[in-house]
Motif scaffolding. Sequence first.
Motif, PDB file in Angstrom:
ATOM      1  N   ALA A 291       0.829  -1.218   0.000  1.00  0.00           N
ATOM      2  CA  ALA A 291       0.000   0.000   0.000  1.00  0.00           C
ATOM      3  C   ALA A 291       0.861   1.265   0.000  1.00  0.00           C
ATOM      4  CB  ALA A 291      -0.919  -0.014   1.221  1.00  0.00           C
ATOM      5  N   LEU A 292       2.094   1.150   0.453  1.00  0.00           N
ATOM      6  CA  LEU A 292       2.981   2.318   0.517  1.00  0.00           C
ATOM      7  C   LEU A 292       3.749   2.548  -0.780  1.00  0.00           C
ATOM      8  CD1 LEU A 292       4.492   1.659   4.048  1.00  0.00           C
ATOM      9  CD2 LEU A 292       3.020   3.588   3.432  1.00  0.00           C
ATOM     10  N   ARG A 293       3.679   1.584  -1.688  1.00  0.00           N
ATOM     11  CA  ARG A 293       4.486   1.681  -2.901  1.00  0.00           C
ATOM     12  C   ARG A 293       4.003   2.819  -3.792  1.00  0.00           C
ATOM     13  NH1 ARG A 293       5.469  -4.665  -4.591  1.00  0.00           N
ATOM     14  NH2 ARG A 293       7.486  -4.844  -3.567  1.00  0.00           N
ATOM     15  N   ILE A 294       4.942   3.473  -4.362  1.00  0.00           N
ATOM     16  CA  ILE A 294       4.650   4.630  -5.195  1.00  0.00           C
ATOM     17  C   ILE A 294       4.011   4.170  -6.517  1.00  0.00           C
ATOM     18  CG2 ILE A 294       6.902   4.671  -6.373  1.00  0.00           C
ATOM     19  CD1 ILE A 294       6.908   7.735  -5.852  1.00  0.00           C
ATOM     20  N   SER A 295       3.094   4.967  -7.031  1.00  0.00           N
ATOM     21  CA  SER A 295       2.469   4.620  -8.313  1.00  0.00           C
ATOM     22  C   SER A 295       3.454   4.952  -9.438  1.00  0.00           C
ATOM     23  CB  SER A 295       1.186   5.419  -8.504  1.00  0.00           C
ATOM     24  OG  SER A 295       1.513   6.787  -8.700  1.00  0.00           O
ATOM     25  N   PRO A 296       3.296   4.320 -10.598  1.00  0.00           N
ATOM     26  CA  PRO A 296       4.186   4.653 -11.725  1.00  0.00           C
ATOM     27  C   PRO A 296       4.149   6.146 -12.053  1.00  0.00           C
ATOM     28  CG  PRO A 296       2.993   2.628 -12.204  1.00  0.00           C
ATOM     29  CD  PRO A 296       2.422   3.169 -10.930  1.00  0.00           C
TER      30      PRO A 296
END
Lengths: 412, 107
Positions: free
Chosen positions: A230-235
């Motif tokens: 959930a913390l991962r950055i979007s492209p």
Amino acid sequence: MLWSRAIENPYCEKLNTAEAKLWKDKRPALESLDIELTERCNCNCIQCYINLPADDRNALRRELSTEEVKEILRQAASLGCLRLRLTGGEPLLREDFSEIYMAARRLGLRVALLTNATLITPEIARLLASIPPLEPIEITVYGMERDSYEAVTRTPGSFEAAWQGIHLLLAEGIPFIVKGALLPPNRLEIEWFEQWASTIPWMDRPPSYSVIFDLRARRDSTEKNRRIRALRISPEDLIEFLSRRREEYLKQMGEFCSRFTQPPGSRLFPCGAGVGGACVDAYGALQLCLLLRHPDMVYDLKEGSLRHAIEEFFPKVRQFKAQNQEYLNRCARCFLQGLCEQCPAQSWMEHGTLDTPVDYLCEITHAQARDVGLLGASEMSWEVRDWRERVRRFSGSGAIDQDYGRRKSTSR
Amino acid sequence: MNVKADLGASYLHSENIVVREIEGELIIVPLVSGIGDMEDELFTLNQTGRAIWEKLDGRKTLENVVAELRAEFEASPGEIERDVVGLTEELLKRKMLVAVQRDEASL
């Protein structure tokens, strides 16, 4: 030896191993070693791939003893190792840190310490001042104020402790660099962080960031993995972040792509993992890289030697080939492989295998390639035949070539 | 810092450095602060420097070192003496060598 010939050079030459070509004829079997002294940490960061509670009894019981660490250091030095990275968890949690540090320095190793700085005491600072590590200390800074910092670390008091540690290093003149971890609580502080980082005497470039967060390296918690995802950055946000210094980014991308783009084929390790370097986990398992903990990929140093692992085990492992058909259809044929973080370690953390494509990594790599015009909007990298020409044009121009991408995408 | 070497004195490798031999290269790694100009510097010696370094054992005087090197190498005595003194002064300046008191050297 003719005396006159031998004195052509200065007697005594300064070396900077980061820049100079140190080895004339033969490289040592081991140039650098990472030791993860503990998986325990005094912080509980929301994105962390490895941390265990500071008082985890099971981890404490299993960790390498002081003597076992020293023995590994002796073996490393005998193999020619010059550079040691001490990491964790938080390496300063080990009560024997100073003893291990001194043993390493007395063996003639340069030591890079990776820390959150919260446990740097006046005693530790004095030690590092009198016996310099010869490598800058690397400190990850999680926020510029208490709220943002402790929203990441979830550890009350950690903000003050970290800044106290940093000020102790500054006061003693101990070289250190800072790194960021780009997370929702601190995303609006980037300029502030970078402005402050530029005042640190040893920062000769803007700080690097952790942006693409790894899942749990031990595959020990579905719940923690859900939170990390959930913390991962979007492209889209990644492109925006990378492009904040657009010209510099494009130049670096061009240089990188000119050197590291080509399909890897079925080889699982086209990277340099296990070549001249090695990593030891907190319990004595030798790994090709810090993240790869697949049971077939580790060597128990309590049962064997560093030399045997490096000379016999690593070369065998590096021959492994992918079997997964999806990997062979996609990753093996992907010219962007050097840009992508897909690797056996990522496959292990995400899927428990060595050769399963990680869709998140694939998405962000494709987004980067589309952004600079290496791919059209609907192209997939493994379908591209003229990738050499595209890379040549991109790297050669040093500038974005969006038209090329648009033309290709509209022609499909 | 200007340091003069004494041909009648003996010199010993400092305890403030670690000397390593890796793949045939002699590498001097600072242990304490203040050894190099910068904190992250390593040093290596070329063949000439190494031949001199290995004779600086805290017992031989620099005159003895020069005499031994004259027997081993084809170079003029003046040239060898100049090199021995030059390297010794360079290493003293960098605190990689220490002078040995005469009564210690004669033990």
